[in-house]
Design a protein around this motif. Structure first.
Motif, short mmCIF file in Angstrom:
data_model
loop_
_atom_site.label_atom_id
_atom_site.label_comp_id
_atom_site.label_asym_id
_atom_site.label_seq_id
_atom_site.Cartn_x
_atom_site.Cartn_y
_atom_site.Cartn_z
N UNK A 116 0.83 -1.07 0.04
CA UNK A 116 -0.19 0.02 0.07
C UNK A 116 1.08 1.24 -0.06
N UNK A 117 0.08 2.43 -0.40
CA UNK A 117 1.04 3.53 -0.34
C UNK A 117 0.82 4.23 1.16
N UNK A 118 -0.24 3.99 1.63
CA UNK A 118 -0.37 4.66 3.13
C UNK A 118 -1.09 3.28 3.87
N UNK A 119 -0.72 3.37 5.19
CA UNK A 119 -1.59 2.58 6.13
C UNK A 119 -2.06 3.45 7.39
N UNK A 120 -3.13 3.60 7.46
CA UNK A 120 -3.65 4.53 8.71
C UNK A 120 -4.42 3.60 9.84
N UNK A 121 -3.86 3.98 10.90
CA UNK A 121 -4.17 3.32 12.06
C UNK A 121 -4.93 3.94 12.97
N UNK A 122 -6.32 3.85 13.35
CA UNK A 122 -6.88 4.50 14.17
C UNK A 122 -6.42 3.92 15.86
N UNK A 123 -6.33 4.62 16.63
CA UNK A 123 -5.69 4.07 17.88
C UNK A 123 -6.41 4.42 19.01
N UNK A 124 -6.30 3.96 20.14
CA UNK A 124 -6.89 4.39 21.25
C UNK A 124 -6.53 5.85 21.95
N UNK A 125 -7.08 6.26 22.73
CA UNK A 125 -6.49 7.68 23.30
C UNK A 125 -5.26 7.32 24.12
N UNK A 126 -3.93 8.13 23.65
CA UNK A 126 -2.87 7.84 24.30
C UNK A 126 -2.53 8.25 25.81
N UNK A 127 -3.46 9.11 26.24
CA UNK A 127 -3.21 9.36 27.70
C UNK A 127 -4.35 8.71 28.48
N UNK A 128 -4.92 7.70 28.23
CA UNK A 128 -5.96 7.01 28.95
C UNK A 128 -5.45 5.63 29.47
N UNK A 129 -5.15 4.84 28.17
CA UNK A 129 -4.69 3.51 28.54
C UNK A 129 -3.10 3.33 27.84
N UNK A 130 -2.75 2.03 28.16
CA UNK A 130 -1.20 1.87 27.46
C UNK A 130 -1.45 1.41 26.09
N UNK A 131 -2.43 1.19 25.49
CA UNK A 131 -2.81 0.38 24.14
C UNK A 131 -2.24 1.37 23.21
N UNK A 132 -2.22 2.48 23.06
CA UNK A 132 -1.55 3.38 22.04
C UNK A 132 -0.29 3.31 22.09
N UNK A 133 0.47 3.08 23.03
CA UNK A 133 1.92 2.93 23.34
C UNK A 133 2.22 1.71 22.76
N UNK A 134 1.73 0.59 22.92
CA UNK A 134 1.95 -0.55 22.22
C UNK A 134 1.65 -0.91 20.58
N UNK A 135 0.60 -0.14 20.10
CA UNK A 135 0.56 -0.12 18.90
C UNK A 135 1.53 0.87 18.01
N UNK A 136 2.00 1.92 18.86
CA UNK A 136 3.03 2.90 18.25
C UNK A 136 4.21 2.31 17.89
N UNK A 137 4.66 1.37 18.67
CA UNK A 137 5.93 0.70 18.05
C UNK A 137 5.79 -0.15 16.68
N UNK A 138 4.77 -0.25 16.18
CA UNK A 138 4.56 -0.86 14.84
C UNK A 138 4.34 0.14 13.84
N UNK A 139 4.13 1.39 14.07
CA UNK A 139 4.15 2.54 13.02
C UNK A 139 5.19 3.48 13.22
N UNK A 140 5.20 4.22 11.94
CA UNK A 140 6.46 5.21 11.70
C UNK A 140 6.12 6.57 12.33
N UNK A 141 4.65 7.18 12.03
CA UNK A 141 4.52 8.49 12.34
C UNK A 141 3.26 8.45 12.96
#
Length: 491
Positions: free
Chosen positions: A389-414
């Motif tokens: 693909x040209x772009x992959x967009x990931x909708x993530x959970x709020x980053x200041x509420x749970x640790x979920x966004x931090x876990x996903x962020x290790x798999x994306x660049x921006x």
């Protein structure tokens, strides 16, 4: 670093009078009904207080001619009568305060004390004297008056000598009270007290609310590039439409909103291309800031520009991408792929036939998500789509509420942070930005959602975005599988 923190605090402590007025009006519009309720309570309290404390008072009065006890010298009697009246007027308060007259009157009435107020005054430059008695009943006021008239000369004899009081007229037993309830002044006092309370509450709310009002606020405390302001989108929803949400391909969306979203997409694309990035996470500090809608619109606009895009709903606690896009019937999703019970190729769907936009739904809401984000499948999935693909967009959970966004962020660049105007506190935004930065993801910029300007303007009106919805799903009402089977569907 310490000097920078001091400078930041100093900047934040500066008060812009226009911004303060704008905040006051916004806070008022948010909870105006509370202030109306306070005013109604104040008015009611004033009315009730007056009603409970009001007592009818009756006044009995009598006028007299004062004369000396010895009237043998007619030539000088007029002068001495006037002097006697003046002496009575001067000594009457003393006689009252000394308690001598009150004791005599109380004994005469057979009471422990006088249940009324006695007063007297001289009428003009004459020997006319008037006595008034105010009591809670007309009969009591009249009885006290009669006792005063009868006993006063005897009590005053030891002070000013023998005097006589010749009755000219009296009021008799009063039938109407001399006072009336003061409801209007009491109600106004209650309203005034309510206004003061409202003003105090309003100022406390404004001073205690440290949120982002505009781009200048971001510059003061967040070292992240401001990409665009997304205005409030007011439109009348049509229940029959397939796209009921705030999407750029909805024809009822205002042009100013679509143009702002297009600007965001262009600037975001430029930032990512300059850094040779293809994977993007869209997040926010708190729930309810419009990150999902922003992620969907960015993906749609990229696809309309001819790019091949995959939009992944990475918020497993509250998957809402398909709901935002108006896609029905997607029970399975990313949670099943990460659990190894389903392949991505069987779940992924196309948004529209003429757009190269592919959607990977989140599936049913689940609660235990940490192992799903950390088993390596998520990273492999995103990396695989980035290759085709040209772009992959990931909708993530709020980053200041749970640790979920931090876990996903290790798999994306921006990363793109969506900040709803005047919503999340600055410390929460900073916490979210730090979470992303510590994972190694580059926070390429931020966008202020629901941005408005001017005194009294207000973001997120009647047809704005709803709240995030964690409460609705109760943090993982549904369970998840624990299979380590590798998912399929990366083409």
């Amino acid at each position: 670093m310490e000097d920078r923190c001091h400078e930041t605090r100093a900047e934040e402590n500066k008060i812009d009078i226009f911004a303060l007025l704008d905040d006051i009006l916004k806070r008022f519009r948010e909870t105006w009904w509370v202030f109306v309720l306070i005013l109604l309570i104040g008015a009611s309290a004033g009315f009730i207080k007056e009603k409970r404390t009001y007592r009818e008072m009756y006044e009995a009065s009598a006028s007299f001619v004062v004369s000396m006890g010895d009237q043998s010298n007619i030539a000088s009697s007029s002068y001495y009568n006037k002097v006697s009246a003046e002496q009575m007027n001067a000594t009457f308060p003393y006689i009252l305060t000394s308690g001598a007259l009150n004791r005599v009157v109380a004994n005469d009435l057979g009471l422990a004390s006088v249940p009324g107020v006695i007063s007297a005054q001289m009428l003009g430059d004459t020997n006319l004297f008037q006595i008034k008695v105010t009591a809670s009943s007309g009969q009591m006021a009249y009885d006290i008056l009669q006792s005063v008239v009868e006993n006063y000369p005897e009590v005053a004899r030891y002070v000013i000598g023998d005097t006589k009081l010749k009755l000219l007229d009296e009021s008799g037993v009063p039938e109407q009270p001399v006072n009336a309830p003061r409801y209007i002044p009491s109600i106004l006092k209650g309203i005034l007290a309510g206004l003061i309370l409202c003003a105090i509450v309003l100022l406390i709310r404004v001073m205690a609310r440290s949120t982002v009002k505009g781009p200048e606020d971001l510059k003061k405390f967040l070292n992240v590039k401001y990409l665009c302001g997304i205005p409030q989108a007011r439109f009348k929803r049509r229940s029959s439409r397939r796209t009921p949400e705030v999407l750029v391909d909805n024809p009822v969306i205002p042009d100013v909103y679509s143009e702002a979203m297009d600007t965001l997409q262009v600037r975001l694309t430029r930032e990512m291309k300059e850094r040779h990035m293809k994977t993007l996470m869209v997040t926010s500090a708190l729930a309810g800031e419009g990150k999902t809608t922003t992620a969907c619109n960015i993906a749609i606009l990229l696809a309309k520009k001819g790019y091949k895009v995959t939009l992944i709903d990475g918020d497993l606690r509250n998957p809402s991408v398909v709901r935002t896009l108006g896609i029905d019937g997607k029970e399975r999703g990313l949670c099943d792929v990460l659990a190894g019970t389903e392949s991505a190729e069987n779940i992924i769907c196309r948004y529209e036939e003429d757009l190269n936009l592919y959607i990977l739904p989140g599936g049913k809401p689940i609660q235990k998500v940490e192992r799903m984000y950390t088993n390596g499948i998520m990273k492999e999935l995103i990396t695989g789509y980035a290759k085709i693909m040209d772009f992959v967009v990931v909708d993530t959970p709020p980053c200041a509420v749970m640790n979920d966004a931090a876990l996903i962020s290790t798999s994306v660049e921006a990363g793109l942070m969506v900040i709803r105007q005047d919503y999340a506190r600055k410390d929460k935004i900073l916490t979210g930005a730090e979470v992303i930065a510590q994972s190694g993801t580059v926070l390429v910029g931020c966008a202020i959602n629901g941005e408005t300007t001017g005194i009294g303007s207000y973001g997120y009106g009647k047809y704005g975005y709803g709240r995030y919805g964690y409460g609705r799903y109760g943090y993982g009402k549904y369970g998840y599988g624990e299979s380590g089977q590798r998912p399929h569907g990366i083409r």
